[in-house]
Design a protein around this motif. Structure first.
Motif, PDB file in Angstrom:
ATOM      1  N   ASP A   1     -11.472   5.851  -6.524  1.00  0.00           N
ATOM      2  CA  ASP A   1     -10.356   5.085  -7.075  1.00  0.00           C
ATOM      3  C   ASP A   1      -9.399   4.717  -5.935  1.00  0.00           C
ATOM      4  O   ASP A   1      -9.180   5.494  -5.003  1.00  0.00           O
ATOM      5  N   VAL A   2      -8.871   3.552  -6.069  1.00  0.00           N
ATOM      6  CA  VAL A   2      -7.847   3.104  -5.121  1.00  0.00           C
ATOM      7  C   VAL A   2      -6.544   2.865  -5.889  1.00  0.00           C
ATOM      8  O   VAL A   2      -6.553   2.576  -7.089  1.00  0.00           O
ATOM      9  N   LEU A   3      -5.427   2.989  -5.189  1.00  0.00           N
ATOM     10  CA  LEU A   3      -4.110   2.865  -5.805  1.00  0.00           C
ATOM     11  C   LEU A   3      -3.224   2.015  -4.897  1.00  0.00           C
ATOM     12  O   LEU A   3      -3.184   2.239  -3.680  1.00  0.00           O
ATOM     13  N   TRP A   4      -2.463   1.106  -5.472  1.00  0.00           N
ATOM     14  CA  TRP A   4      -1.496   0.309  -4.722  1.00  0.00           C
ATOM     15  C   TRP A   4      -0.385  -0.180  -5.666  1.00  0.00           C
ATOM     16  O   TRP A   4      -0.454  -0.001  -6.877  1.00  0.00           O
ATOM     17  N   TYR A   5       0.623  -0.798  -5.096  1.00  0.00           N
ATOM     18  CA  TYR A   5       1.795  -1.256  -5.854  1.00  0.00           C
ATOM     19  C   TYR A   5       1.910  -2.780  -5.727  1.00  0.00           C
ATOM     20  O   TYR A   5       1.540  -3.365  -4.699  1.00  0.00           O
ATOM     21  N   LEU A   6       2.470  -3.352  -6.761  1.00  0.00           N
ATOM     22  CA  LEU A   6       2.662  -4.812  -6.748  1.00  0.00           C
ATOM     23  C   LEU A   6       3.824  -5.165  -7.679  1.00  0.00           C
ATOM     24  O   LEU A   6       4.179  -4.407  -8.573  1.00  0.00           O
ATOM     25  N   TRP A   7       4.384  -6.334  -7.501  1.00  0.00           N
ATOM     26  CA  TRP A   7       5.464  -6.857  -8.364  1.00  0.00           C
ATOM     27  C   TRP A   7       5.601  -8.353  -8.144  1.00  0.00           C
ATOM     28  O   TRP A   7       5.146  -8.896  -7.141  1.00  0.00           O
TER      29      TRP A   7
ATOM     30  N   TYR B   1       0.836  -1.195   0.000  1.00  0.00           N
ATOM     31  CA  TYR B   1       0.000   0.000   0.000  1.00  0.00           C
ATOM     32  C   TYR B   1       0.880   1.257   0.000  1.00  0.00           C
ATOM     33  O   TYR B   1       0.401   2.354  -0.256  1.00  0.00           O
ATOM     34  N   TYR B   2       2.168   1.051   0.264  1.00  0.00           N
ATOM     35  CA  TYR B   2       3.123   2.160   0.289  1.00  0.00           C
ATOM     36  C   TYR B   2       3.913   2.213  -1.025  1.00  0.00           C
ATOM     37  O   TYR B   2       4.158   1.188  -1.663  1.00  0.00           O
TER      38      TYR B   2
ATOM     39  N   PRO C   1       7.013   2.013  -3.049  1.00  0.00           N
ATOM     40  CA  PRO C   1       8.277   1.353  -2.728  1.00  0.00           C
ATOM     41  C   PRO C   1       9.484   2.281  -2.849  1.00  0.00           C
ATOM     42  O   PRO C   1      10.542   1.992  -2.279  1.00  0.00           O
ATOM     43  N   ASP C   2       9.351   3.405  -3.575  1.00  0.00           N
ATOM     44  CA  ASP C   2      10.472   4.332  -3.705  1.00  0.00           C
ATOM     45  C   ASP C   2      10.476   5.373  -2.568  1.00  0.00           C
ATOM     46  O   ASP C   2      11.523   5.672  -2.005  1.00  0.00           O
ATOM     47  N   THR C   3       9.321   5.901  -2.230  1.00  0.00           N
ATOM     48  CA  THR C   3       9.246   6.998  -1.255  1.00  0.00           C
ATOM     49  C   THR C   3       8.762   6.544   0.116  1.00  0.00           C
ATOM     50  O   THR C   3       8.987   7.225   1.114  1.00  0.00           O
ATOM     51  N   GLY C   4       8.059   5.402   0.170  1.00  0.00           N
ATOM     52  CA  GLY C   4       7.487   4.961   1.443  1.00  0.00           C
ATOM     53  C   GLY C   4       6.204   5.678   1.804  1.00  0.00           C
ATOM     54  O   GLY C   4       5.662   5.473   2.898  1.00  0.00           O
ATOM     55  N   ASN C   5       5.681   6.504   0.924  1.00  0.00           N
ATOM     56  CA  ASN C   5       4.449   7.246   1.182  1.00  0.00           C
ATOM     57  C   ASN C   5       3.234   6.468   0.685  1.00  0.00           C
ATOM     58  O   ASN C   5       3.337   5.596  -0.167  1.00  0.00           O
ATOM     59  N   VAL C   6       2.061   6.858   1.199  1.00  0.00           N
ATOM     60  CA  VAL C   6       0.790   6.300   0.740  1.00  0.00           C
ATOM     61  C   VAL C   6       0.261   7.237  -0.333  1.00  0.00           C
ATOM     62  O   VAL C   6      -0.054   8.393  -0.064  1.00  0.00           O
ATOM     63  N   ASP C   7       0.173   6.741  -1.563  1.00  0.00           N
ATOM     64  CA  ASP C   7      -0.250   7.580  -2.670  1.00  0.00           C
ATOM     65  C   ASP C   7      -1.738   7.426  -2.979  1.00  0.00           C
ATOM     66  O   ASP C   7      -2.258   8.075  -3.886  1.00  0.00           O
ATOM     67  N   ASP C   8      -2.423   6.576  -2.232  1.00  0.00           N
ATOM     68  CA  ASP C   8      -3.832   6.319  -2.506  1.00  0.00           C
ATOM     69  C   ASP C   8      -4.689   7.561  -2.248  1.00  0.00           C
ATOM     70  O   ASP C   8      -5.636   7.834  -2.990  1.00  0.00           O
ATOM     71  N   GLY C   9      -4.328   8.310  -1.215  1.00  0.00           N
ATOM     72  CA  GLY C   9      -5.092   9.527  -0.892  1.00  0.00           C
ATOM     73  C   GLY C   9      -6.366   9.251  -0.164  1.00  0.00           C
ATOM     74  O   GLY C   9      -7.165  10.156   0.066  1.00  0.00           O
ATOM     75  N   GLY C  10      -6.594   8.012   0.195  1.00  0.00           N
ATOM     76  CA  GLY C  10      -7.819   7.679   0.900  1.00  0.00           C
ATOM     77  C   GLY C  10      -7.569   7.556   2.386  1.00  0.00           C
ATOM     78  O   GLY C  10      -7.370   8.541   3.086  1.00  0.00           O
TER      79      GLY C  10
ATOM     80  N   ALA D   1      -2.707   2.272   7.403  1.00  0.00           N
ATOM     81  CA  ALA D   1      -1.887   1.421   6.544  1.00  0.00           C
ATOM     82  C   ALA D   1      -2.327  -0.035   6.602  1.00  0.00           C
ATOM     83  O   ALA D   1      -2.362  -0.734   5.587  1.00  0.00           O
ATOM     84  N   ALA D   2      -2.723  -0.463   7.787  1.00  0.00           N
ATOM     85  CA  ALA D   2      -3.143  -1.857   7.927  1.00  0.00           C
ATOM     86  C   ALA D   2      -4.385  -2.131   7.100  1.00  0.00           C
ATOM     87  O   ALA D   2      -4.510  -3.166   6.437  1.00  0.00           O
ATOM     88  N   LEU D   3      -5.340  -1.181   7.126  1.00  0.00           N
ATOM     89  CA  LEU D   3      -6.552  -1.339   6.338  1.00  0.00           C
ATOM     90  C   LEU D   3      -6.227  -1.321   4.847  1.00  0.00           C
ATOM     91  O   LEU D   3      -6.771  -2.095   4.060  1.00  0.00           O
ATOM     92  N   GLY D   4      -5.338  -0.425   4.466  1.00  0.00           N
ATOM     93  CA  GLY D   4      -4.947  -0.321   3.056  1.00  0.00           C
ATOM     94  C   GLY D   4      -4.238  -1.583   2.576  1.00  0.00           C
ATOM     95  O   GLY D   4      -4.477  -2.069   1.451  1.00  0.00           O
ATOM     96  N   GLU D   5      -3.360  -2.138   3.417  1.00  0.00           N
ATOM     97  CA  GLU D   5      -2.644  -3.357   3.024  1.00  0.00           C
ATOM     98  C   GLU D   5      -3.629  -4.519   2.845  1.00  0.00           C
ATOM     99  O   GLU D   5      -3.533  -5.289   1.905  1.00  0.00           O
ATOM    100  N   GLY D   6      -4.578  -4.607   3.734  1.00  0.00           N
ATOM    101  CA  GLY D   6      -5.566  -5.683   3.616  1.00  0.00           C
ATOM    102  C   GLY D   6      -6.395  -5.545   2.363  1.00  0.00           C
ATOM    103  O   GLY D   6      -6.755  -6.551   1.700  1.00  0.00           O
ATOM    104  N   MET D   7      -6.720  -4.287   2.005  1.00  0.00           N
ATOM    105  CA  MET D   7      -7.524  -4.038   0.823  1.00  0.00           C
ATOM    106  C   MET D   7      -6.795  -4.459  -0.453  1.00  0.00           C
ATOM    107  O   MET D   7      -7.361  -5.179  -1.301  1.00  0.00           O
ATOM    108  N   CYS D   8      -5.533  -4.028  -0.618  1.00  0.00           N
ATOM    109  CA  CYS D   8      -4.806  -4.366  -1.860  1.00  0.00           C
ATOM    110  C   CYS D   8      -4.457  -5.850  -1.924  1.00  0.00           C
ATOM    111  O   CYS D   8      -4.417  -6.432  -3.005  1.00  0.00           O
ATOM    112  N   ARG D   9      -4.297  -6.478  -0.752  1.00  0.00           N
ATOM    113  CA  ARG D   9      -4.007  -7.905  -0.760  1.00  0.00           C
ATOM    114  C   ARG D   9      -5.226  -8.722  -1.171  1.00  0.00           C
ATOM    115  O   ARG D   9      -5.118  -9.704  -1.915  1.00  0.00           O
TER     116      ARG D   9
END
Length: 319
Positions: free
Chosen positions: A149-155, A40-41, A43-52, A56-64
């Motif tokens: 809209d929601v935003l997250w990172y993955l690889w 949810y963060y 990976p380059d800046t460590g910031n939350v770009d979702d804006g919602g 962080a825990a809620l955001g991580e659960g959502m993108c997972r």
């Protein structure tokens, strides 16, 4: 203490990056499955770009929950890398978009194709090109229940890649991805059998000698002539003895005719020589009459001997 911790973190990050790079470089043409990591963060800046939410825990659960744990990586014959990401809860989402990282905190939007839809699992598979197997991806979509809209990172974690496609649809030609098999060593070529040396071809001279040797008829003919001549010559002493036994008293009668007989005798000697040559030719030409030729030679010899005796007696008389 903080400096040491920072340095250790950098070293770990460098090690992980190097491992990922090595794994990516080791991949050959084919299909691979691997674990998909979400964050949810940034990976380059460590910031939350979702804006919602700032939770962080809620955001991580959502993108997972929106991202399947496994993804597909394909490498085609030209070396292009493709990734398939399976998103879930798609009946409540829309306007899905993907971006690939091009630099530090810099992303570029990519186009994708849908390779599979599973209404039972409420999932859709999205396939698009990426620079490398472990490239960071930014995903966005509109979530209807949330109204935003929601935003997250993955690889894809390249250290978990294994050969195979799982339950994903493969779009590349797998016949090109067959791992190179060990080439069987060519069977040893049997050494050519030694060619038997042909018998030496006889030279023309040897052939001629053999031919001459193999002509027994020709060889036997001169021998027969010689054997026949010997008996003829053996008979000649009797006649010679009779001529030589002529009484020397008759030499006086003969001496008067010696002068006149000498030319005749010389002619007879020439004729005898000619007759001898003719006899030789006759002997070679007419091989069937060796006895006659021998008799002629004997007569000539007797005549010559008589002439010689007469000449000797004549000379003695004159002295």
């Amino acid at each position: 203490m903080r400096a040491k911790t920072f340095v250790s973190a950098l070293l770990c990050a460098a090690l992980l990056a190097g491992t990922a790079a090595v794994n990516a470089m080791a991949l050959q043409t084919g299909a691979y499955t691997g674990s998909v990591t979400t964050s949810y963060y940034n990976p380059d800046t460590g910031n939350v770009d979702d804006g919602g939410t700032s939770n962080a825990a809620l955001g991580e659960g959502m993108c997972r929950s929106a991202t399947a744990k496994t993804g597909l990586v394909e490498i085609d014959g030209d070396g292009n890398v493709w990734v398939t990401i399976r998103l879930q809860l798609q009946s409540s989402c829309s306007n899905v978009a993907f971006y690939t990282r091009t630099g530090y905190d810099s992303y570029s939007k990519v186009s994708y194709t849908i390779t599979a839809e599973d209404s039972g699992n409420d999932s859709i598979d999205y396939r698009f090109a990426i620079p490398s197997a472990g490239t960071y991806i930014k995903a966005t979509m509109y979530v209807t229940p949330m109204g935003r809209d929601v935003l997250w990172y993955l690889w894809v974690d390249t250290s978990t890649l294994t050969s195979g496609s799982g339950d994903f649809v493969v779009s590349i030609d797998l016949s090109e991805s067959a791992a190179p098999t060990e080439t069987e060593a060519p069977a040893e070529t049997a050494a050519p059998a030694e060619t038997e040396t042909p018998d030496e071809t006889p030279t023309p001279a040897e052939t001629q000698m053999a031919a001459e040797t193999e002509s027994p008829a020709e060889t036997a003919q001169p021998a027969a002539a010689e054997q026949t001549a010997e008996p003829a010559a053996a008979e000649s002493p009797q006649e010679t003895t009779e001529a030589v036994s002529t009484d020397e008293d008759d030499a006086a009668d003969v001496s008067s005719d010696v002068s006149a007989a000498a030319p005749v005798e010389a002619d007879e000697a020439d004729e005898a020589a000619s007759s001898a040559d003719s006899a030789d030719e006759a002997e070679n030409a007419d091989e069937e009459s060796p006895a006659v030729s021998g008799a002629v030679i004997a007569v000539i010899v007797v005549i010559a001997a008589a002439a010689a005796v007469g000449a000797v007696c004549c000379v003695k008389r004159k002295r």
